[in-house]
Write a protein that holds these residues in place. Structure first.
Motif, PDB file in Angstrom:
ATOM      1  N   LYS A 197       0.808  -1.240   0.101  1.00  0.00           N
ATOM      2  CA  LYS A 197       0.017   0.027  -0.021  1.00  0.00           C
ATOM      3  C   LYS A 197       0.909   1.147  -0.215  1.00  0.00           C
ATOM      4  O   LYS A 197       0.309   2.164  -0.434  1.00  0.00           O
ATOM      5  CB  LYS A 197      -0.975  -0.036   1.063  1.00  0.00           C
ATOM      6  CG  LYS A 197      -2.186  -1.121   1.154  1.00  0.00           C
ATOM      7  CD  LYS A 197      -3.049  -0.632   2.183  1.00  0.00           C
ATOM      8  CE  LYS A 197      -4.269  -1.704   1.968  1.00  0.00           C
ATOM      9  NZ  LYS A 197      -5.556  -1.662   2.895  1.00  0.00           N
ATOM     10  N   LEU A 226      -5.638   6.799   9.957  1.00  0.00           N
ATOM     11  CA  LEU A 226      -5.667   5.299   9.629  1.00  0.00           C
ATOM     12  C   LEU A 226      -4.369   4.919   9.854  1.00  0.00           C
ATOM     13  O   LEU A 226      -3.373   5.269   9.159  1.00  0.00           O
ATOM     14  CB  LEU A 226      -6.579   5.055   8.435  1.00  0.00           C
ATOM     15  CG  LEU A 226      -7.844   4.678   8.456  1.00  0.00           C
ATOM     16  CD1 LEU A 226      -8.432   4.922   7.176  1.00  0.00           C
ATOM     17  CD2 LEU A 226      -8.471   3.413   9.372  1.00  0.00           C
ATOM     18  N   LYS A 276      -2.484   1.687   8.659  1.00  0.00           N
ATOM     19  CA  LYS A 276      -2.539   0.565   7.703  1.00  0.00           C
ATOM     20  C   LYS A 276      -1.548  -0.299   7.702  1.00  0.00           C
ATOM     21  O   LYS A 276      -0.294   0.218   7.348  1.00  0.00           O
ATOM     22  CB  LYS A 276      -2.826   1.071   6.116  1.00  0.00           C
ATOM     23  CG  LYS A 276      -4.124   2.080   5.997  1.00  0.00           C
ATOM     24  CD  LYS A 276      -4.435   2.539   4.554  1.00  0.00           C
ATOM     25  CE  LYS A 276      -5.886   2.967   4.504  1.00  0.00           C
ATOM     26  NZ  LYS A 276      -6.544   3.383   3.018  1.00  0.00           N
ATOM     27  N   ASN A 325      -6.682  -2.312   8.368  1.00  0.00           N
ATOM     28  CA  ASN A 325      -6.696  -1.054   8.715  1.00  0.00           C
ATOM     29  C   ASN A 325      -7.025  -0.680  10.293  1.00  0.00           C
ATOM     30  O   ASN A 325      -7.991  -1.800  10.712  1.00  0.00           O
ATOM     31  CB  ASN A 325      -7.867  -0.291   8.156  1.00  0.00           C
ATOM     32  CG  ASN A 325      -7.546  -0.357   6.462  1.00  0.00           C
ATOM     33  OD1 ASN A 325      -6.458  -0.552   6.172  1.00  0.00           O
ATOM     34  ND2 ASN A 325      -8.523   0.278   5.681  1.00  0.00           N
ATOM     35  N   GLU A 379      -2.375   7.012   7.473  1.00  0.00           N
ATOM     36  CA  GLU A 379      -3.056   7.949   6.221  1.00  0.00           C
ATOM     37  C   GLU A 379      -4.251   8.812   6.863  1.00  0.00           C
ATOM     38  O   GLU A 379      -4.762   8.344   7.984  1.00  0.00           O
ATOM     39  CB  GLU A 379      -3.768   6.825   5.300  1.00  0.00           C
ATOM     40  CG  GLU A 379      -4.166   7.417   4.064  1.00  0.00           C
ATOM     41  CD  GLU A 379      -4.652   6.359   3.221  1.00  0.00           C
ATOM     42  OE1 GLU A 379      -3.719   5.787   2.529  1.00  0.00           O
ATOM     43  OE2 GLU A 379      -5.970   6.210   3.006  1.00  0.00           O
ATOM     44  N   LYS A 380      -4.052  10.045   6.315  1.00  0.00           N
ATOM     45  CA  LYS A 380      -5.331  10.799   6.622  1.00  0.00           C
ATOM     46  C   LYS A 380      -6.486  10.268   6.524  1.00  0.00           C
ATOM     47  O   LYS A 380      -6.599   9.804   5.478  1.00  0.00           O
ATOM     48  CB  LYS A 380      -5.105  12.097   5.908  1.00  0.00           C
ATOM     49  CG  LYS A 380      -5.829  13.438   6.314  1.00  0.00           C
ATOM     50  CD  LYS A 380      -5.437  14.600   5.592  1.00  0.00           C
ATOM     51  CE  LYS A 380      -6.429  15.562   5.685  1.00  0.00           C
ATOM     52  NZ  LYS A 380      -6.986  15.928   6.905  1.00  0.00           N
ATOM     53  N   VAL A 394     -10.193  10.193   5.480  1.00  0.00           N
ATOM     54  CA  VAL A 394     -11.096  11.197   4.481  1.00  0.00           C
ATOM     55  C   VAL A 394     -12.378  11.172   5.189  1.00  0.00           C
ATOM     56  O   VAL A 394     -13.102  10.011   5.136  1.00  0.00           O
ATOM     57  CB  VAL A 394     -10.875  10.582   3.053  1.00  0.00           C
ATOM     58  CG1 VAL A 394     -11.652  11.494   2.198  1.00  0.00           C
ATOM     59  CG2 VAL A 394      -9.460  10.733   2.639  1.00  0.00           C
ATOM     60  N   GLU A 411     -18.134   6.686  -1.361  1.00  0.00           N
ATOM     61  CA  GLU A 411     -16.854   5.943  -2.267  1.00  0.00           C
ATOM     62  C   GLU A 411     -17.519   5.354  -3.489  1.00  0.00           C
ATOM     63  O   GLU A 411     -18.759   5.080  -3.531  1.00  0.00           O
ATOM     64  CB  GLU A 411     -16.540   4.932  -1.379  1.00  0.00           C
ATOM     65  CG  GLU A 411     -15.978   4.952   0.214  1.00  0.00           C
ATOM     66  CD  GLU A 411     -15.338   3.932   0.940  1.00  0.00           C
ATOM     67  OE1 GLU A 411     -14.312   3.239   0.464  1.00  0.00           O
ATOM     68  OE2 GLU A 411     -16.008   3.301   1.696  1.00  0.00           O
ATOM     69  N   HIS A 468     -19.814   0.461   2.131  1.00  0.00           N
ATOM     70  CA  HIS A 468     -19.159  -0.749   2.855  1.00  0.00           C
ATOM     71  C   HIS A 468     -19.603  -0.870   4.297  1.00  0.00           C
ATOM     72  O   HIS A 468     -20.180   0.101   4.695  1.00  0.00           O
ATOM     73  CB  HIS A 468     -17.542  -0.355   2.934  1.00  0.00           C
ATOM     74  CG  HIS A 468     -16.727  -0.269   1.776  1.00  0.00           C
ATOM     75  ND1 HIS A 468     -16.910   0.732   1.068  1.00  0.00           N
ATOM     76  CD2 HIS A 468     -15.797  -1.290   1.322  1.00  0.00           C
ATOM     77  CE1 HIS A 468     -15.984   0.647  -0.200  1.00  0.00           C
ATOM     78  NE2 HIS A 468     -15.535  -0.742   0.048  1.00  0.00           N
ATOM     79  N   ASN A 485      -8.159   5.970  -3.241  1.00  0.00           N
ATOM     80  CA  ASN A 485      -8.016   5.062  -2.432  1.00  0.00           C
ATOM     81  C   ASN A 485      -7.111   3.968  -2.446  1.00  0.00           C
ATOM     82  O   ASN A 485      -6.056   3.634  -1.724  1.00  0.00           O
ATOM     83  CB  ASN A 485      -9.371   4.445  -1.728  1.00  0.00           C
ATOM     84  CG  ASN A 485      -8.899   3.453  -0.208  1.00  0.00           C
ATOM     85  OD1 ASN A 485      -8.076   3.560   0.349  1.00  0.00           O
ATOM     86  ND2 ASN A 485      -9.802   2.384  -0.290  1.00  0.00           N
ATOM     87  N   GLU A 486      -7.692   3.201  -3.606  1.00  0.00           N
ATOM     88  CA  GLU A 486      -6.866   2.029  -3.929  1.00  0.00           C
ATOM     89  C   GLU A 486      -6.943   1.512  -5.271  1.00  0.00           C
ATOM     90  O   GLU A 486      -8.021   1.667  -5.845  1.00  0.00           O
ATOM     91  CB  GLU A 486      -7.110   0.744  -2.938  1.00  0.00           C
ATOM     92  CG  GLU A 486      -6.215  -0.010  -2.358  1.00  0.00           C
ATOM     93  CD  GLU A 486      -6.880  -0.954  -1.341  1.00  0.00           C
ATOM     94  OE1 GLU A 486      -5.892  -1.238  -0.652  1.00  0.00           O
ATOM     95  OE2 GLU A 486      -7.924  -1.340  -1.209  1.00  0.00           O
TER      96      GLU A 486
HETATM   97  P1  AMP Z   1      -8.898  -0.302   2.052  1.00  0.00           P
HETATM   98  O1  AMP Z   1      -8.699  -2.004   2.409  1.00  0.00           O
HETATM   99  O2  AMP Z   1      -7.429   0.239   2.533  1.00  0.00           O
HETATM  100  O3  AMP Z   1      -9.326  -0.045   0.663  1.00  0.00           O
HETATM  101  O4  AMP Z   1      -9.895   0.150   2.858  1.00  0.00           O
HETATM  102  C1  AMP Z   1     -11.018  -0.400   3.422  1.00  0.00           C
HETATM  103  C2  AMP Z   1     -12.087   0.553   3.493  1.00  0.00           C
HETATM  104  O5  AMP Z   1     -11.530   1.209   4.583  1.00  0.00           O
HETATM  105  C3  AMP Z   1     -12.391   1.595   2.383  1.00  0.00           C
HETATM  106  O6  AMP Z   1     -13.128   1.489   1.301  1.00  0.00           O
HETATM  107  C4  AMP Z   1     -12.880   2.821   3.083  1.00  0.00           C
HETATM  108  O7  AMP Z   1     -14.275   2.610   3.654  1.00  0.00           O
HETATM  109  C5  AMP Z   1     -12.194   2.696   4.386  1.00  0.00           C
HETATM  110  N1  AMP Z   1     -10.832   3.585   4.462  1.00  0.00           N
HETATM  111  C6  AMP Z   1      -9.506   3.277   3.753  1.00  0.00           C
HETATM  112  N2  AMP Z   1      -8.594   4.292   3.877  1.00  0.00           N
HETATM  113  C7  AMP Z   1      -9.653   5.353   4.481  1.00  0.00           C
HETATM  114  C8  AMP Z   1      -9.383   6.618   4.585  1.00  0.00           C
HETATM  115  N3  AMP Z   1      -8.082   7.261   4.194  1.00  0.00           N
HETATM  116  N4  AMP Z   1     -10.268   7.555   5.038  1.00  0.00           N
HETATM  117  C9  AMP Z   1     -11.281   7.074   5.364  1.00  0.00           C
HETATM  118  N5  AMP Z   1     -11.485   5.727   5.270  1.00  0.00           N
HETATM  119  C10 AMP Z   1     -10.901   5.117   4.746  1.00  0.00           C
END
Ligand code: AMP
Length: 393
Positions: A113, A151, A153, A164, A188-189, A191, A196, A219, A273-274
């Motif tokens: 990541k 967060l 991660k 997370n 990570e800040k 958001v 989404e 989600h 995000n990803e």
């Molecule tokens: P990820 O596995 O990093 O994609 O994260 C899974 C879920 O966590 C995302 O779909 C978001 O709902 C939440 N998430 C991840 N990163 C952030 C972020 N920087 N700020 C707020 N929510 C986040």
């Protein structure tokens, strides 16, 4: 590329190797079989969802180099449905001239990541602010600049939100770091997003790019539960998201489909995000609702066939069927009779032998232009239940 173009030989079908035989591999294999290709799958489980569609199944771990080389001997081209595929082995194959798509160079960036976000930032692609951390002092320092929440991660082997940890105050920093003890982490800040969204973008070997309609994703417990298509966003936000997704795809090497997940914040700023270098859960709706599915688009892209812009034939909602929190083991899904009374409803059951909390067991897509998607979501969740079987297995 001349290897496959204009060749759909019945005597000598294209042989597609897929690392991973989960639901994505299954749906990809389904499309490939429709076009009379041969499928060889590498997966640790002989009962994996794609096993019923594979012409040959190689049993082995995704990370097992030798098994990946074994797979390459059976097929014309390798793709993957899972980021855990051994990028080094795939890279060696690519360097030796073997076709692997999307490029393993992209895979190895995405697998971590931190590397992924750093790559995006270096390519001037908007991402939430982040920093690599290894000590409490560094997390504290970051938080004192950015404020809470943030967060934490885990950089690798983390998916479906399992990597997370939300830090809401300074008292939670130690707990968060201990939770990922021994693993590389980034902060990570957080958001404060209002939505989404995600876009599936495909690029073929010749460089043509096409993208699917934007999905709005809901989600629950960090796992995708529902996608609503088209996303309920303004035209302006839609344009920004598409531009960002295309820019992101152009920065990545190789052909195939990329699932690009984004946040839309309160001020309608869009950030990434990803990225998933493969078909994505939020693109499943395309099977029923689009002129081409994300899986066929992926296959066309890696074989360098034309990839036209998909047409949205109907609005749609996709609802994941997830394993309940309180049960692990064999299971049954009830309520299917009632589901079949909903016009436009299609169920996909992946065929996993056991359920686990939050495990993706299947999904339902409903194509409908007239009904409130959230009402449909509630109906489906009311109807379909996953539970311990009422009969002896
Ligand atoms: P990820 O596995 O990093 O994609 O994260 C899974 C879920 O966590 C995302 O779909 C978001 O709902 C939440 N998430 C991840 N990163 C952030 C972020 N920087 N700020 C707020 N929510 C986040």
């Amino acid at each position: 590329m001349t290897l496959f173009k204009d060749k759909f030989s019945i005597r000598k079908p294209i042989r597609l190797g897929i690392v991973g035989g989960g639901q994505l591999g299954k749906m990809m294999a389904f499309e490939a079989k429709r076009m009379f290709m041969k499928i060889v799958i590498l997966d640790p489980s002989k009962d994996c969802p794609a096993s019923s569609l594979a012409d040959k199944l190689i049993i082995g771990d995704f990370s097992d180099k030798q098994k990946i080389y074994e797979l390459s001997k059976e097929v014309d081209i390798i793709t993957y449905e899972i980021e855990l595929a051994n990028a080094t082995a795939l890279n060696n194959l690519e360097d030796s001239g073997f076709l692997v798509h999307p490029s393993p160079k992209t895979l190895s960036i995405i697998q971590n990541k931190y590397r992924q976000k750093k790559f995006l930032r270096e390519n001037m692609i908007t991402v939430p602010d982040f920093e690599l951390v290894s000590s409490e002092k560094q997390v504290m320092q970051y938080c004192s600049n950015s404020g809470f929440p943030v967060l934490l991660k885990a950089c690798e082997d983390s998916y479906d939100g399992r990597g997370n940890f939300l830090i809401r105050s300074k008292d939670e920093i130690t707990k968060a770091l201990n939770y990922f003890s021994g693993r590389q982490c980034m902060v990570e800040k957080f958001v404060n997003f209002k939505k989404e969204i995600s876009i599936m973008v495909a690029r073929n070997l010749s460089g043509a790019i096409s993208y699917f309609p934007i999905a709005e994703n809901i989600h629950e417990n960090h796992i995708l539960k529902t996608s609503i298509i088209p996303a309920r966003i303004s035209k302006e936000t839609e344009r920004k998201a598409i531009d960002l997704a295309i820019k992101t795809t152009k920065s990545l090497k190789g052909s195939g489909i990329f699932g690009i997940e984004m946040f839309v914040d309160e001020d309608d700023h869009v950030s990434i995000n990803e990225i998933a270098p493969r078909p994505h859960n939020s693109g499943h709706y395309s099977i029923e609702a689009c002129s081409i599915s994300q899986f066929e688009q992926h296959i066309r892209a890696i074989l360098d066939y034309p990839i036209l812009q998909p047409i949205l034939l109907s609005n749609a909602i996709m609802i994941n069927i997830l394993g309940p929190d309180n049960y692990t083991g064999p299971y049954e899904i009830t309520g299917i009779d009632e589901l079949f009374t909903i016009p436009g409803a299609k169920i996909h059951v992946y065929g996993k032998l056991e359920t686990k909390p939050n495990r993706k067991l299947g999904h339902v897509t409903i194509v409908s232009n007239n009904t409130d998607p959230l009402l449909i979501k509630c109906n489906v969740e009311e109807l379909l239940k996953v539970r311990e079987p009422s009969f002896q297995i």
